[in-house]
Design a protein around this motif. Structure first.
Motif, PDB file in Angstrom:
ATOM      1  N   ASP A 553     -18.066   3.252  65.011  1.00 34.62           N
ATOM      2  CA  ASP A 553     -16.955   3.917  64.323  1.00 34.62           C
ATOM      3  C   ASP A 553     -16.235   2.898  63.459  1.00 34.62           C
ATOM      4  OD1 ASP A 553     -15.315   5.865  63.489  1.00 34.62           O
ATOM      5  OD2 ASP A 553     -14.157   6.070  65.360  1.00 34.62           O
ATOM      6  N   GLN A 554     -15.721   3.371  62.353  1.00 31.10           N
ATOM      7  CA  GLN A 554     -14.988   2.494  61.441  1.00 31.10           C
ATOM      8  C   GLN A 554     -13.564   2.321  61.961  1.00 31.10           C
ATOM      9  OE1 GLN A 554     -16.262   0.640  59.455  1.00 31.10           O
ATOM     10  NE2 GLN A 554     -15.568   0.755  57.332  1.00 31.10           N
ATOM     11  N   VAL A 555     -13.096   1.086  61.972  1.00 25.73           N
ATOM     12  CA  VAL A 555     -11.744   0.782  62.470  1.00 25.73           C
ATOM     13  C   VAL A 555     -10.925   0.179  61.327  1.00 25.73           C
ATOM     14  CG1 VAL A 555     -12.567   0.459  64.836  1.00 25.73           C
ATOM     15  CG2 VAL A 555     -12.463  -1.503  63.289  1.00 25.73           C
ATOM     16  N   ASP A 556      -9.588   0.120  61.549  1.00 25.64           N
ATOM     17  CA  ASP A 556      -8.713  -0.495  60.547  1.00 25.64           C
ATOM     18  C   ASP A 556      -8.996  -1.992  60.461  1.00 25.64           C
ATOM     19  OD1 ASP A 556      -7.592   1.961  60.176  1.00 25.64           O
ATOM     20  OD2 ASP A 556      -5.897   1.604  61.550  1.00 25.64           O
ATOM     21  N   LEU A 557      -8.731  -2.535  59.257  1.00 20.13           N
ATOM     22  CA  LEU A 557      -8.918  -3.965  59.020  1.00 20.13           C
ATOM     23  C   LEU A 557      -7.555  -4.637  58.837  1.00 20.13           C
ATOM     24  CD1 LEU A 557     -11.923  -4.021  56.497  1.00 20.13           C
ATOM     25  CD2 LEU A 557     -11.981  -4.364  58.962  1.00 20.13           C
ATOM     26  N   TYR A 558      -7.463  -5.876  59.307  1.00 18.98           N
ATOM     27  CA  TYR A 558      -6.282  -6.709  59.075  1.00 18.98           C
ATOM     28  C   TYR A 558      -6.636  -7.717  57.980  1.00 18.98           C
ATOM     29  CZ  TYR A 558      -4.637  -4.850  63.545  1.00 18.98           C
ATOM     30  OH  TYR A 558      -4.248  -4.015  64.549  1.00 18.98           O
ATOM     31  N   ARG A 559      -5.703  -7.806  56.980  1.00 21.36           N
ATOM     32  CA  ARG A 559      -5.933  -8.739  55.873  1.00 21.36           C
ATOM     33  C   ARG A 559      -4.900  -9.862  55.953  1.00 21.36           C
ATOM     34  NH1 ARG A 559      -5.331  -7.346  49.475  1.00 21.36           N
ATOM     35  NH2 ARG A 559      -3.128  -7.220  50.140  1.00 21.36           N
ATOM     36  N   LEU A 560      -5.381 -11.091  55.903  1.00 22.46           N
ATOM     37  CA  LEU A 560      -4.535 -12.272  55.880  1.00 22.46           C
ATOM     38  C   LEU A 560      -4.825 -13.035  54.585  1.00 22.46           C
ATOM     39  CD1 LEU A 560      -4.925 -13.586  59.565  1.00 22.46           C
ATOM     40  CD2 LEU A 560      -3.226 -11.999  58.644  1.00 22.46           C
ATOM     41  N   CYS A 561      -3.742 -13.257  53.783  1.00 24.60           N
ATOM     42  CA  CYS A 561      -3.902 -13.935  52.495  1.00 24.60           C
ATOM     43  C   CYS A 561      -3.274 -15.334  52.597  1.00 24.60           C
ATOM     44  CB  CYS A 561      -3.208 -13.143  51.377  1.00 24.60           C
ATOM     45  SG  CYS A 561      -3.957 -11.506  51.126  1.00 24.60           S
ATOM     46  N   TRP A 562      -4.055 -16.299  52.120  1.00 25.84           N
ATOM     47  CA  TRP A 562      -3.680 -17.701  52.224  1.00 25.84           C
ATOM     48  C   TRP A 562      -3.517 -18.309  50.830  1.00 25.84           C
ATOM     49  CZ3 TRP A 562      -3.231 -19.591  57.245  1.00 25.84           C
ATOM     50  CH2 TRP A 562      -3.804 -18.791  58.251  1.00 25.84           C
ATOM     51  N   SER A 563      -2.512 -19.182  50.764  1.00 33.72           N
ATOM     52  CA  SER A 563      -2.324 -20.009  49.568  1.00 33.72           C
ATOM     53  C   SER A 563      -2.488 -21.448  50.031  1.00 33.72           C
ATOM     54  CB  SER A 563      -0.941 -19.792  48.950  1.00 33.72           C
ATOM     55  OG  SER A 563      -0.748 -20.656  47.835  1.00 33.72           O
ATOM     56  N   GLY A 564      -3.658 -21.975  49.784  1.00 31.65           N
ATOM     57  CA  GLY A 564      -3.989 -23.263  50.377  1.00 31.65           C
ATOM     58  C   GLY A 564      -4.222 -23.061  51.870  1.00 31.65           C
ATOM     59  N   ASP A 565      -3.429 -23.792  52.710  1.00 27.07           N
ATOM     60  CA  ASP A 565      -3.539 -23.621  54.164  1.00 27.07           C
ATOM     61  C   ASP A 565      -2.338 -22.887  54.734  1.00 27.07           C
ATOM     62  OD1 ASP A 565      -5.957 -24.892  54.327  1.00 27.07           O
ATOM     63  OD2 ASP A 565      -5.086 -26.887  54.696  1.00 27.07           O
ATOM     64  N   THR A 566      -1.578 -22.223  53.884  1.00 26.26           N
ATOM     65  CA  THR A 566      -0.371 -21.525  54.339  1.00 26.26           C
ATOM     66  C   THR A 566      -0.566 -20.030  54.190  1.00 26.26           C
ATOM     67  OG1 THR A 566       1.006 -23.391  53.636  1.00 26.26           O
ATOM     68  CG2 THR A 566       2.119 -21.292  54.028  1.00 26.26           C
ATOM     69  N   LEU A 567      -0.197 -19.292  55.250  1.00 23.47           N
ATOM     70  CA  LEU A 567      -0.301 -17.836  55.234  1.00 23.47           C
ATOM     71  C   LEU A 567       0.857 -17.279  54.419  1.00 23.47           C
ATOM     72  CD1 LEU A 567      -1.717 -15.277  56.313  1.00 23.47           C
ATOM     73  CD2 LEU A 567      -0.103 -15.338  58.235  1.00 23.47           C
ATOM     74  N   VAL A 568       0.542 -16.529  53.356  1.00 22.72           N
ATOM     75  CA  VAL A 568       1.568 -15.993  52.475  1.00 22.72           C
ATOM     76  C   VAL A 568       1.738 -14.490  52.618  1.00 22.72           C
ATOM     77  CG1 VAL A 568       1.299 -17.870  50.822  1.00 22.72           C
ATOM     78  CG2 VAL A 568      -0.094 -15.812  50.576  1.00 22.72           C
ATOM     79  N   ALA A 569       0.696 -13.780  53.192  1.00 27.47           N
ATOM     80  CA  ALA A 569       0.835 -12.319  53.326  1.00 27.47           C
ATOM     81  C   ALA A 569      -0.121 -11.834  54.410  1.00 27.47           C
ATOM     82  CB  ALA A 569       0.523 -11.622  52.010  1.00 27.47           C
ATOM     83  N   LYS A 570       0.309 -10.755  55.053  1.00 27.64           N
ATOM     84  CA  LYS A 570      -0.559 -10.058  56.002  1.00 27.64           C
ATOM     85  C   LYS A 570      -0.268  -8.575  55.900  1.00 27.64           C
ATOM     86  CE  LYS A 570       2.152  -9.826  60.267  1.00 27.64           C
ATOM     87  NZ  LYS A 570       2.151 -10.058  61.730  1.00 27.64           N
ATOM     88  N   ASP A 571      -1.344  -7.763  56.002  1.00 27.29           N
ATOM     89  CA  ASP A 571      -1.176  -6.305  55.958  1.00 27.29           C
ATOM     90  C   ASP A 571      -2.374  -5.637  56.638  1.00 27.29           C
ATOM     91  OD1 ASP A 571      -3.095  -6.922  54.136  1.00 27.29           O
ATOM     92  OD2 ASP A 571      -2.134  -5.966  52.426  1.00 27.29           O
ATOM     93  N   THR A 572      -2.301  -4.305  56.758  1.00 28.95           N
ATOM     94  CA  THR A 572      -3.339  -3.501  57.409  1.00 28.95           C
ATOM     95  C   THR A 572      -4.020  -2.626  56.374  1.00 28.95           C
ATOM     96  OG1 THR A 572      -2.118  -3.469  59.492  1.00 28.95           O
ATOM     97  CG2 THR A 572      -3.827  -1.791  59.196  1.00 28.95           C
ATOM     98  N   VAL A 573      -5.344  -2.659  56.376  1.00 29.68           N
ATOM     99  CA  VAL A 573      -6.144  -1.822  55.476  1.00 29.68           C
ATOM    100  C   VAL A 573      -6.715  -0.688  56.316  1.00 29.68           C
ATOM    101  CG1 VAL A 573      -8.069  -1.723  53.880  1.00 29.68           C
ATOM    102  CG2 VAL A 573      -6.683  -3.801  54.035  1.00 29.68           C
ATOM    103  N   PRO A 574      -6.313   0.555  56.046  1.00 31.95           N
ATOM    104  CA  PRO A 574      -6.819   1.659  56.879  1.00 31.95           C
ATOM    105  C   PRO A 574      -8.320   1.862  56.671  1.00 31.95           C
ATOM    106  CG  PRO A 574      -5.564   2.512  55.023  1.00 31.95           C
ATOM    107  CD  PRO A 574      -5.387   1.027  55.002  1.00 31.95           C
ATOM    108  N   ALA A 575      -8.973   2.360  57.747  1.00 33.08           N
ATOM    109  CA  ALA A 575     -10.418   2.599  57.660  1.00 33.08           C
ATOM    110  C   ALA A 575     -10.737   3.692  56.664  1.00 33.08           C
ATOM    111  CB  ALA A 575     -10.966   2.961  59.047  1.00 33.08           C
ATOM    112  N   ASP A 576      -9.923   4.736  56.606  1.00 30.06           N
ATOM    113  CA  ASP A 576     -10.137   5.835  55.676  1.00 30.06           C
ATOM    114  C   ASP A 576      -9.123   5.705  54.564  1.00 30.06           C
ATOM    115  OD1 ASP A 576     -10.776   8.090  54.364  1.00 30.06           O
ATOM    116  OD2 ASP A 576     -10.308   9.490  56.001  1.00 30.06           O
ATOM    117  N   PRO A 577      -9.573   5.381  53.362  1.00 33.34           N
ATOM    118  CA  PRO A 577      -8.595   5.167  52.284  1.00 33.34           C
ATOM    119  C   PRO A 577      -7.862   6.436  51.903  1.00 33.34           C
ATOM    120  CG  PRO A 577     -10.826   5.178  51.401  1.00 33.34           C
ATOM    121  CD  PRO A 577     -10.942   5.216  52.890  1.00 33.34           C
ATOM    122  N   ARG A 578      -8.378   7.603  52.361  1.00 36.84           N
ATOM    123  CA  ARG A 578      -7.688   8.842  52.013  1.00 36.84           C
ATOM    124  C   ARG A 578      -6.414   8.971  52.826  1.00 36.84           C
ATOM    125  NH1 ARG A 578     -12.617  12.892  52.950  1.00 36.84           N
ATOM    126  NH2 ARG A 578     -12.657  11.592  54.842  1.00 36.84           N
TER     127      ARG A 578
END
Length: 578
Positions: A553-578
Motif C-alpha cells: 500500500d502507498q503511504v505518506d512521505l516525509y520530506r526533509l530539505c537541507w541547505s548544506g548540512d542544516t535542515l531548513v524545511a520539513k513537510d508531509t507529502v500525501p500518498a494520494d495527491p488528490r
C-alpha cells in the motif's frame, strides 16, 4: 453446416456457480475499495468473467490471459495496485493446470501474462509498491495455483488409472476362470478317452476271447457278440462326447503337475496281460528320478499305444521297450499285424500320420501332451503293424506345440536297436535340440520384453518425474527472474522509513550530525512524481522518507530539505495527491 456443440448441463451449472463465486469476490472488492466507476470497476470485470469462465473449458490459456488483463488494468489505479481480480486469476490458473496435460503451452501463457504485467508497470511508470506487487503477488497467483492444478490432475489420473487397472484385473480374473474351466473340460475329455476308453477296449477284447471258448453255446456266443458290439458303440459314443468336451485351449498354460498318477506302467502292462493281450516289454538303463509330468507322459504313451493295438489289431503281439538315457527316455511300442481271421471293431484306415482314423483324437492329444513336455512323438506303420516312438526329456521343457512331426516310415530301424545307434532317435534328438533352441530364443525374447503392467508403471513414473521436475523448476525459474528485483524493492521500501514519532522530534535549524540518531540510514530513492515536483526552498535539496513499512500500500512521505548540512524545511507529502 456445422452446428455449435451444446455443453452438458452439469458443465453449465458448474460454470454458473463458479462465475457467481468470482462475481461475489469482485463485488466485495469493489465495495471495499470504494471505487467511483461501477462500469469500469464492476460491470466490465463481471462481463470478462462471464466470458472467461466457460472459455476455460476449451481455451483455458485464453481465459487466464483475459483475467490477467483485468489485473494489469488494476495496476493503473493510482491508489492501490491490488484488486479482487487476483482471486479470479488464481482460480483460472488452477483450472489451467487441471485441464491441460502438456506443460509448454501453459508456461508460455504464464510467461506472457507476467510480461504483460511488467510492460504495464514500465509504460505507466508506476511506484515501487506497484512494481513489488507485479513482481510478487501476480506471479504467485499464476504459478502456485497452476502447480496445484497439475497436482490435482495427476491425482485424478492416478485414481482413474487405478480403477481402470482394477477393471482389467477383474476381467482377467474372469478370463482365467473361463480358461481354467475349459482346461478342466479338456482334462476330463483326455482322461475319459485315456482311461475309460482303454478299459472298454480291454472289456471288448475279453468278450471277443470268450467267443472262442469251446464250452459256450451258440446262444452264449451270440450274446457275447452283441455285448462286444454294444461296447464298441459305447466307445464310439465316448469318442463323440470327448469331441464335444475337448475344446481348443492355450496349451502354453499347462504348466502344473496335472492329475495324480495312481498307476504305473508295470501295473498297466500287467492288467493287459491278464486280459489276454500278448504283451512283452523290457526296460534298459537305470530308472532316473522323473518329474510327475514326465512319468505321466510315459504312462499315457504306453496306455494309448496299447489301446490302439487292442482296438485295431486284436490278437497281434505288442512289444514295449523303455530305454533311459542320461537326459531323456525313449518309449517304443510296436504292435504286429493282427492274425488272419481276427475281427476288429473298426476298419484299419489311417490318416496322414499313419494313425487309424478312429484313434486320431487319441494320438493328436498324445502328441500335444508329449510336445508340451518338450519331447517328440512319431507314429506310423511298421512291418505290417504300427509303431509309436516317444522321446521325453527328463526335465520338462514346457513349450508350446508348434509343428507336427513327420510319421515314421516302414523302413525305419527295428525297435530292438539300442537308443544311441538308432537313426530315428538321432533324428528325434536333432529335432528336439533345434526346437529347444528355437524355444530358448523365443523365451529369451519374451523375457527381454517387459510385461504391459511394467511398461505402464514406467510410464506413470516418468510422468510423475516430469511433474516433479516442473513443480520444482517453474517456481525456481520464476524466483530467479523476479526474486532479485522483489528483494531489492522490499529492501528500499522497508529501510527508508521514518516513523511519525521520530518525524515529530525533527526540528528545523539543526545540523545533520545532531539529527542523525533520529534519521534512518538512507532515504527512500523512489518518490512519486508529484512529490518530486513539489516546491522547495531556494538552494536546498530534499530527501524523502516513507512513513510506514507497508509493502502493498502507498503511504505518506516525509520530506526533509537541507541547505548544506542544516535542515531548513520539513513537510508531509500525501500518498494520494488528490
Amino acid at each position: 453446416m456445422r452446428h455449435p456443440r451444446i455443453p452438458p448441463v452439469r458443465h453449465v451449472l458448474a460454470d454458473v456457480a463458479l462465475w457467481a463465486v468470482l462475481a461475489a469476490a469482485t463485488a466485495y472488492g469493489f465495495r471495499d475499495a470504494g471505487a467511483t466507476s461501477p462500469v469500469v470497476d464492476l460491470l466490465f470485470p463481471l462481463a470478462v468473467l462471464a466470458v472467461a469462465v466457460p472459455l476455460s473449458r476449451r481455451r483455458p490459456g485464453v481465459a487466464v490471459f483475459l483475467v490477467n488483463g483485468l489485473c494489469a488494468l488494476g495496476l493503473a489505479d493510482s491508489t492501490t495496485p491490488g484488486n479482487a481480480q487476483v482471486v479470479s486469476l488464481a482460480v483460472l490458473s488452477c483450472l489451467l493446470g487441471a485441464r491441460v496435460a502438456v506443460v509448454r503451452r501453459p508456461l508460455l501463457v504464464l510467461a506472457a501474462c507476467l510480461a504483460t504485467d511488467v510492460a504495464v508497470c514500465a509504460v505507466l511508470r508506476v511506484q515501487p509498491v506497484w512494481w513489488f506487487y507485479a513482481l510478487t503477488v501476480l506471479p504467485t497467483a499464476l504459478l502456485l495455483p497452476w502447480l496445484a492444478g497439475r497436482y490435482w490432475r495427476g491425482r485424478r489420473e492416478l485414481v482413474r488409472e487405478g480403477w481402470r487397472l482394477a477393471r482389467i484385473l477383474e476381467e482377467r480374473q474372469h478370463l482365467v476362470a473361463e480358461r481354467a474351466r475349459l482346461a478342466e473340460r479338456a482334462d476330463i475329455a483326455a482322461d475319459m478317452h485315456d482311461s475309460l476308453g482303454h478299459a472298454l477296449s480291454l472289456v471288448a477284447l475279453r468278450a471277443g476271447a470268450l467267443e472262442l471258448s469251446p464250452d459256450l453255446t451258440d446262444r452264449d456266443r451270440a450274446d457275447l457278440a452283441e455285448l462286444r458290439g454294444t461296447i464298441a458303440d459305447a466307445v464310439e459314443q465316448l469318442r463323440q462326447t470327448v469331441a464335444v468336451l475337448h475344446e481348443p485351449r492355450d496349451t502354453a498354460t499347462e504348466t502344473g503337475p496335472g492329475l495324480p498318477v495312481q498307476d504305473t506302467v508295470e501295473g498297466l502292462l500287467a492288467r493287459a496281460v491278464a486280459s489276454g493281450v500278448p504283451v512283452s516289454w523290457e526296460r534298459h538303463g537305470a530308472a532316473p528320478a522323473l518329474s510327475p509330468l514326465v512319468e505321466r507322459g510315459i504312462y499315457r504313451v504306453v496306455q494309448e499305444a496299447l489301446t490302439n493295438a487292442v482296438k485295431h489289431a486284436p490278437g497281434g503281439a505288442v512289444r514295449v521297450r523303455i530305454a533311459h538315457a542320461a537326459d531323456r527316455t525313449r518309449v517304443t511300442v510296436v504292435n504286429a499285424a493282427p492274425p488272419p481271421g481276427s475281427s476288429t471293431d473298426r476298419p484299419g484306415r489311417t490318416d496322414d500320420d499313419g494313425a487309424p482314423t478312429a484313434g486320431r483324437r487319441g494320438l493328436t492329444g498324445l502328441r500335444e501332451r508329449v510336445t508340451i513336455l518338450g519331447g517328440t512323438l512319431r507314429t506310423g506303420p511298421h512291418q505290417g503293424g504300427f509303431r509309436v516312438v516317444a522321446v521325453l526329456p527328463h526335465q520338462s521343457g514346457g513349450r508350446r506345440p508348434t509343428t507336427r512331426t513327420a510319421p515314421l516310415s516302414s523302413g525305419d530301424a527295428a525297435t530292438n536297436t539300442p537308443p544311441d545307434a538308432d537313426t530315428t532317435t538321432a533324428t528325434a534328438t536333432d529335432t528336439t535340440t533345434a526346437t529347444d533352441t528355437t524355444t530358448a530364443t523365443a523365451t529369451a525374447a519374451d523375457l527381454n520384453t517387459p510385461p504391459r503392467s511394467a511398461q505402464r508403471l514406467a510410464e506413470v513414473r516418468r510422468a510423475a518425474r516430469r511433474r516433479a521436475i516442473v513443480a520444482l523448476a517453474a517456481p525456481v525459474a520464476a524466483a530467479a527472474f523476479f526474486l532479485p528485483a522483489a528483494v531489492y524493492l522490499a529492501w528500499h521500501l522497508t529501510t527508508g522509513v521514518l516513523p511519525p514519532s521520530r518525524f515529530d522530534q525533527v526540528e528545523t535549524g539543526r545540523s545533520r550530525a545532531q539529527l542523525a540518531p533520529l534519521l534512518p540510514a538512507r532515504p527512500f530513492p523512489y518518490p512519486p512524481d508529484h512529490a518530486r515536483s513539489a516546491p522547495r526552498p531556494p538552494g536546498a535539496h530534499c530527501e524523502f522518507y516513507r512513513s510506514g513499512r507497508d509493502l502493498f500500500d502507498q503511504v505518506d512521505l516525509y520530506r526533509l530539505c537541507w541547505s548544506g548540512d542544516t535542515l531548513v524545511a520539513k513537510d508531509t507529502v500525501p500518498a494520494d495527491p488528490r
